[in-house]
Write a protein that holds these residues in place. Structure first.
Motif, short mmCIF file in Angstrom:
data_model
loop_
_atom_site.label_atom_id
_atom_site.label_comp_id
_atom_site.label_asym_id
_atom_site.label_seq_id
_atom_site.Cartn_x
_atom_site.Cartn_y
_atom_site.Cartn_z
N VAL A 295 0.97 -10.46 4.37
CA VAL A 295 0.40 -9.84 2.71
C VAL A 295 -1.18 -9.57 2.66
N ALA A 296 -1.48 -10.47 2.90
CA ALA A 296 -3.20 -10.51 3.44
C ALA A 296 -4.00 -9.63 4.61
N ILE A 297 -2.99 -9.69 5.35
CA ILE A 297 -3.08 -8.80 6.66
C ILE A 297 -2.83 -7.55 5.97
N ALA A 298 -1.55 -6.96 4.92
CA ALA A 298 -1.94 -6.41 4.81
C ALA A 298 -2.83 -5.59 3.62
N ILE A 299 -3.04 -6.43 3.19
CA ILE A 299 -4.56 -6.21 2.23
C ILE A 299 -5.49 -6.02 3.21
N GLY B 194 -2.02 -17.77 -1.93
CA GLY B 194 -0.98 -19.45 -1.55
C GLY B 194 -0.20 -20.20 -2.05
N GLU B 195 -0.07 -19.33 -3.13
CA GLU B 195 1.20 -19.58 -4.57
C GLU B 195 1.08 -18.54 -5.25
N ASP C 52 -6.20 -7.34 -11.01
CA ASP C 52 -7.67 -7.81 -10.89
C ASP C 52 -7.44 -8.45 -10.02
N ARG C 53 -8.63 -9.86 -9.66
CA ARG C 53 -9.57 -10.32 -8.77
C ARG C 53 -8.56 -11.51 -8.03
N TYR C 54 -7.67 -12.01 -9.27
CA TYR C 54 -6.48 -12.91 -8.48
C TYR C 54 -5.40 -12.26 -7.59
N ARG C 55 -5.69 -10.99 -7.83
CA ARG C 55 -4.75 -10.48 -6.74
C ARG C 55 -4.62 -11.44 -4.99
N TYR C 56 -6.10 -11.38 -5.26
CA TYR C 56 -6.24 -12.18 -3.72
C TYR C 56 -6.41 -13.74 -3.93
N THR D 65 4.70 -13.58 -15.48
CA THR D 65 4.10 -14.25 -14.06
C THR D 65 4.71 -14.21 -12.88
N MET D 66 4.23 -12.48 -11.89
CA MET D 66 4.56 -11.87 -10.45
C MET D 66 3.72 -11.22 -10.10
N ALA D 67 2.17 -12.04 -10.25
CA ALA D 67 1.34 -11.46 -9.43
C ALA D 67 1.26 -11.92 -8.34
#
Length: 406
Positions: A395-399, A235-236, A227-231, A212-214
């Motif tokens: 991380v969100a900005i980098a994505i 927040g957690e 998959d989509r849950y990388r985004y 559990t490391m994504a």
């Protein structure tokens, strides 16, 4: 050389001949010490055995055991473990590690690789095959420079200790090169298996490296978060996401796990509407209806913090770390817990040790109530602290920058 195929079970028994005589145990006790540890391909065999002897657990649930692989001195480490510890062990082969010039020396194969459960008590084994798999190793292992044949299997073992009811133990090693959707799908089959055996054996424990490391910097990797849950889990941590979406939904709460919804409001939709609009629900969540039905918790609780780190890669400024290892307990009280190998000298994972006492018959009847109380007792918030939120924003900005530039 030990020869076997993926999915096959290999057993060794080095227990004393008087195993049926309880006098070989220092004293009759009402508890079991159960260890969870990923021992990283037996790169440090002496340190691993020394640690296991010192811990003296009743049951040892181990992942990443090598047999006859060049990277680990071409030794049968499963046999050596059982012999050195004087226990009975069952090993499920997951992969034939193909010897190849494209492998790095530290990853070189030539043998087999899998997971095991060891015990000083009477124990019987069953291999659990999986329908859902997140990575096709037979065809794509070479892309990771680790050609191998096989797939992920899980191992179940019934432990019968003197003066205790049987305890059903599971050894899991979920796929790392995939995303949350595939990992949950694979795990849902374990929950279904456990649910089918709760009447027969209510006392159960799921141990394993769930990978559990994504989250954090791993979200940027197309290998570790696919998959989509990388985004959608921003927040957690992934372990916190599992706690809220998988483990917090008891099978008595409904026929499908409504918490596995992409949008929070969908988790409040009654089953009556889901049944008639299943296509919308599965499309929104990414999970098939089969997984949504299976991924219901039959009463396991986690006695560790939801963000308890058990692997910390020194690279990437310390951002590559996660709670990968779990001990999920059902119908048993946790008396003590401890963790070790925190310097990661014997393996790249910390170990988790729990001492449990099985519930009596009256407590088993109150399983649902006790499950709620124990989750409240042991659960800690999975919300990120200030530092975590700052990293999430980075991380969100980098994505976003990555997709804007591509």
């Amino acid at each position: 050389m030990a020869t076997t195929e993926p999915g096959h079970l290999l057993t060794y028994d080095f227990r004393p001949l008087n195993i049926d005589d309880t006098t070989h145990i220092n004293e009759t006790k009402r508890s079991l010490k159960i260890l969870q540890w990923n021992i990283e391909r037996n790169y440090e065999p002496d340190a691993i055995i020394t640690t296991l002897k010192k811990l003296d657990a009743d049951v040892m649930v181990l992942q990443e055991i090598d047999i006859d692989c060049r990277r680990s001195q071409s030794r049968n480490h499963m046999l050596e473990l059982c012999e050195a510890l004087g226990v009975k062990g069952g090993f499920v082969c997951e992969f034939l590690e193909l010897e190849s010039s494209i492998r790095r020396p530290r990853d070189q194969g030539g043998g087999i690789h899998g997971n095991a459960i060891l015990s000083k008590h009477e124990i019987s084994f069953n291999v659990i095959d999986h329908r859902y798999h997140g990575f096709d190793w037979d065809h794509h292992g070479s892309k990771l420079r680790e050609p191998r044949k096989g797939q992920r299997y899980s191992l179940a073992a019934t432990v019968r200790a003197p003066d205790l009811p049987p305890v059903l133990c599971y050894c899991l090693h979920l796929e790392v090169f995939t995303g949350i959707i595939d990992r949950v799908a694979n795990f849902s089959e374990i929950l279904q298996y456990a649910s089918q055996h709760t009447d027969e054996i209510p006392h159960q424990i799921i141990c394993g490296d769930l990978n559990t490391m994504a989250h954090s910097i791993a979200r940027l990797s197309p290998k570790y978060a696919t998959d989509r849950y990388r985004y959608l889990s921003l927040g957690e941590t992934e372990s916190s996401w599992w706690d809220r979406r998988v483990f917090a939904f008891h099978e008595q709460d409904g026929p499908v796990n409504s918490r596995l919804a992409t949008a929070g409001w969908l988790s409040r939709v009654p089953w009556f509407f889901i049944r008639h609009w299943a296509w919308l629900y599965t499309h929104a969540s990414g999970f098939s209806m089969d997984v949504l039905k299976k991924a219901r918790n039959p009463g396991f609780y986690d006695p560790w913090p939801v963000n308890q780190v058990t692997l910390e890669n020194p690279d990437y400024f310390g951002l590559f770390k996660a709670k990968l290892d779990w001990t999920l307990v059902r119908c048993m009280q946790v008396l003590h817990r401890s963790r070790g190998n925190e310097d990661y000298s014997a393996s790249d994972h910390a170990y988790l040790l729990v001492e449990v006492v099985p519930d009596d018959d009256e407590q088993v009847k109150q399983e649902y109530i006790l499950w709620k109380e124990r989750r409240k007792q042991w659960n800690e918030s999975g919300l990120l602290d200030e530092k975590g939120w700052m990293m999430t924003i980075v991380v969100a900005i980098a994505i976003a920058a990555y997709f804007c530039n591509n």
